[in-house]
Design an enzyme around this catalytic site. Structure first.
Site, PDB file in Angstrom:
ATOM      1  CG  ASP A 188      -7.258  11.247  24.912  1.00 32.38           C
ATOM      2  OD1 ASP A 188      -8.158  11.555  24.111  1.00 32.38           O
ATOM      3  OD2 ASP A 188      -7.483  10.696  26.007  1.00 32.38           O
ATOM      4  CB  SER A 212     -13.308   6.986  27.790  1.00 29.95           C
ATOM      5  OG  SER A 212     -13.605   7.823  26.701  1.00 29.95           O
ATOM      6  CG  HIS A 262      -9.250   8.058  24.302  1.00 31.73           C
ATOM      7  ND1 HIS A 262      -9.549   8.936  25.318  1.00 31.73           N
ATOM      8  CD2 HIS A 262     -10.329   7.239  24.180  1.00 31.73           C
ATOM      9  CE1 HIS A 262     -10.751   8.656  25.789  1.00 31.73           C
ATOM     10  NE2 HIS A 262     -11.243   7.620  25.128  1.00 31.73           N
TER      11      HIS A 262
END
Length: 321
Positions: free
Chosen positions: A260, A165, A290
Site C-alpha cells: 500500500d 483510508s 489497500h
C-alpha cells in the site's frame, strides 16, 4: 520512482491467489488515472461496482438518519434489538468518492462481527466541498454520538470512531480537533490503512506507487481536490502525522497493508501515538493491499483481514465496557 512491476511479482508476495489475480489484472489494464476521469465518473464507476457485489448480510435493523447540529446524513445498523456500544464509521474514497452505499456491505459485516451498532456517516466530499467540510461533518457526528445522541436509536455505552483510508484520516483529525477543543472524546479510534500525511513524502509512496491497486498519483489527485492549496497539506489540521503533540488522544488500533502506498504513513502514525503514551494496537497485514475491507468478495485473505479488524474492535469494546 516506482519499481518496475517485474521486480515485484504479484504471486510471490500477495496473500492469496485471488488477490494476486486481481493485481495482475490491474497491471494489465490499469485504466485511466483519477485525474483524467474526474470525481463524477469515478463515483458512477464505484456505484456500479457496489451494485454488482453480492448484498451484505442481513442485519436486524437498518435506518437512514439525519444527525447532529449540522444535520449530517448517516445510516445506523443494529445487529440486534439489544442496546449496543456504537462505532461511528467514516468511509474511505480519497475524500472525493465513497458513501453509504459503497460501504454498506462493510458496515453490515462490521456490525455483525463486533456486536456493536454502527453509524455510517455521509460526510460532504470534495471537490464540491473542500477541506474542512468533511472534518466539520465528522466532528459534528462524533460529538453528537459521544454526547449520547444515539440512545434513542438503541445504542449506548462506549462510542468509538473508525475509518478506512481517507476515513481513517478523518477519524484521526476528528479526535485531534475534539482534544484541542477540550471536548469529550470517543473512547477509541480504529484506523484502517489511514492517510496521515498528505505530502505523500514517505518511502512507500514511491516503492508502492503503481501496480498494487491504489496508485500514489490517485491519492495525490484526491488530496488536490480536498486541499487545493498545497501549502496547507502539511498542516496538522489536514495531516495528523504532522501534529506536534499526539498526547491525550483516545486508545487506537492502526492496521496497515504491506503493498500500500500509504503503509509507511500509517505505521509512522501508530509509532508516534505509542511514543506519546497513547495505547496502540498496530499491525501491518502481510501480503495485503489497500482497501481490503471492501475486497472481501474478491479475496478470502482480504475477507479474513477484515474479520481480524472486526475482532480487534470487539476486543477493544469489551475492555471499554
Amino acid at each position: 520512482m516506482a519499481e518496475p512491476y517485474d521486480a515485484q511479482p504479484a504471486d510471490a508476495q500477495l496473500a492469496d491467489a485471488e488477490l494476486a489475480a486481481f493485481v495482475r489484472a490491474v497491471r494489465q489494464d490499469p485504466g485511466l488515472p483519477a485525474r483524467a476521469v474526474g470525481a463524477a465518473e469515478l463515483r458512477l464507476a464505484q456505484s456500479l461496482r457496489a451494485e454488482a457485489r453480492p448484498p451484505g448480510p442481513e442485519v436486524a435493523h437498518v435506518e437512514d438518519l439525519t444527525v447532529g447540529a449540522a444535520a449530517v446524513g448517516a445510516r445506523l445498523y443494529r445487529p440486534s434489538a439489544t442496546v449496543r456500544p456504537l462505532v461511528v464509521f467514516l468511509h474511505g474514497g480519497m475524500w472525493t468518492i465513497g458513501g453509504l452505499e459503497s460501504h454498506d456491505r462493510a458496515c453490515r459485516r462490521l456490525a455483525l462481527g463486533t456486536g456493536a451498532a454502527v453509524l455510517s456517516v455521509d460526510y460532504r466530499r470534495a471537490p464540491e466541498h473542500p477541506w474542512p467540510a468533511a472534518v466539520d461533518d465528522c466532528v459534528d457526528v462524533v460529538r453528537w454520538a459521544v454526547a449520547g445522541g444515539t440512545r434513542g436509536a438503541g445504542a449506548a455505552g462506549p462510542t468509538v470512531v473508525m475509518g478506512d483510508s481517507a476515513g481513517g484520516n478523518l477519524a484521526a483529525l476528528a479526535c485531534l480537533r475534539l482534544r484541542d477543543g477540550g471536548e469529550p472524546l470517543p473512547a477509541a479510534q480504529i484506523l484502517l490503512y489511514p492517510n496521515t500525511d498528505l505530502t505523500l513524502s514517505l518511502p512507500s509512496t514511491r516503492s508502492k506507487a503503481e501496480g498494487w491497486g491504489l496508485t500514489t498519483d490517485d491519492v495525490a489527485w484526491g488530496a488536490e481536490q480536498w486541499v487545493p492549496d498545497p501549502s496547507l497539506r502539511a498542516a496538522p489540521e489536514v495531516s495528523p502525522l504532522h501534529a506536534v503533540d499526539l498526547g491525550g488522544l483516545p486508545p487506537a488500533v492502526v492496521i496497515t497493508a504491506e503493498h500500500d502506498p500509504l503503509r509507511d504513513e500509517g505505521d509512522a502514525y501508530a509509532a508516534r501515538l505509542a511514543a506519546a503514551d497513547v495505547p496502540v494496537g498496530h499491525r501491518c497485514e502481510a501480503g495485503m493491499v489497500h482497501g481490503f475491507l471492501t475486497l472481501d468478495t474478491l479475496s478470502p485473505a482480504a475477507a479474513a483481514a477484515g474479520e481480524r479488524a472486526f475482532a480487534d474492535v470487539a476486543d477493544l469494546l469489551a475492555k471499554l465496557n
